[in-house]
Design an enzyme around this catalytic site. Sequence first.
Site, PDB file in Angstrom:
ATOM      1  N   GLY A  46      29.524  79.495-100.304  1.00  0.00           N
ATOM      2  CA  GLY A  46      28.877  80.786-100.485  1.00  0.00           C
ATOM      3  C   GLY A  46      29.195  81.335-101.858  1.00  0.00           C
ATOM      4  CD  GLN A  51      32.149  84.873-105.550  1.00  0.00           C
ATOM      5  OE1 GLN A  51      31.290  84.674-104.703  1.00  0.00           O
ATOM      6  NE2 GLN A  51      33.243  84.134-105.650  1.00  0.00           N
ATOM      7  CB  CYS A  89      37.554  83.213-103.027  1.00  0.00           C
ATOM      8  SG  CYS A  89      36.371  84.245-103.908  1.00  0.00           S
ATOM      9  CG  LEU A  90      33.495  79.013-105.459  1.00  0.00           C
ATOM     10  CD1 LEU A  90      31.984  78.937-105.629  1.00  0.00           C
ATOM     11  CD2 LEU A  90      34.137  77.672-105.755  1.00  0.00           C
ATOM     12  CG  HIS A 131      34.499  85.120 -98.361  1.00  0.00           C
ATOM     13  ND1 HIS A 131      35.797  84.651 -98.441  1.00  0.00           N
ATOM     14  CD2 HIS A 131      34.030  85.138 -99.636  1.00  0.00           C
ATOM     15  CE1 HIS A 131      36.090  84.414 -99.720  1.00  0.00           C
ATOM     16  NE2 HIS A 131      35.036  84.695-100.470  1.00  0.00           N
ATOM     17  CD  GLU A 132      30.130  84.475-100.248  1.00  0.00           C
ATOM     18  OE1 GLU A 132      30.116  85.141-101.304  1.00  0.00           O
ATOM     19  OE2 GLU A 132      30.869  83.503-100.082  1.00  0.00           O
ATOM     20  CG  HIS A 135      32.665  88.254-102.934  1.00  0.00           C
ATOM     21  ND1 HIS A 135      33.661  88.359-103.879  1.00  0.00           N
ATOM     22  CD2 HIS A 135      32.834  87.037-102.356  1.00  0.00           C
ATOM     23  CE1 HIS A 135      34.389  87.249-103.864  1.00  0.00           C
ATOM     24  NE2 HIS A 135      33.913  86.422-102.943  1.00  0.00           N
TER      25      HIS A 135
HETATM   26 NI    NI Z   1      34.597  84.514-102.486  1.00  0.00          NI
END
Ligand code: NI
Length: 162
Positions: A46, A51, A89-90, A131-132, A135
């Site tokens: 995701g 991000q 998480c990226l 999670h997204e 963000h």
């Molecule tokens: Ni993330």
Amino acid sequence: MALREIRKQGDPILNKECKPVKEMTERLQELIEDMFETMYEGNGCGLAAPQVGILKQITVIDVEDGNQYVLINPEILEESGSQTGDEGCLSVPGYTGTVTRPQHIRIRALDENMEPYELEAEDLLARCILHECDHLHGHLYTEKVEGPLREVTAEEEGEEEA
Ligand code: NI
């Protein structure tokens, strides 16, 4: 399509509230394509627009269930149950941590054509959507982590991050 630079924890843009999308534009279509490409390049499941430095309520998700989800202006309608598991998480590369989230959710969102839809999700898909969505409201999973963040081991390397 092009890869976008992923913002990392500590970048203040990751703690800002994102604005709802009012209309689809060519630039936003390009953004969505780039987000998928950037997510796959990072081996993520995701990615949310902040991000890649864009404060709009857009997220893309692929948990390898055969679907590429685009969630624009997502709203969580229902949450139930509980699941505890590891998350990455990226924007926090190289780390993982344990987070408890609802097991089952129902959401409403717009797709890439600005068509509304509802989706029920559980397990990894529910975890990834939540999670997204965090963000989009300026929150990282590291705020919810139980115990310390752990460095990912060589064995875990390549597990999915969001
Ligand atoms: Ni993330």
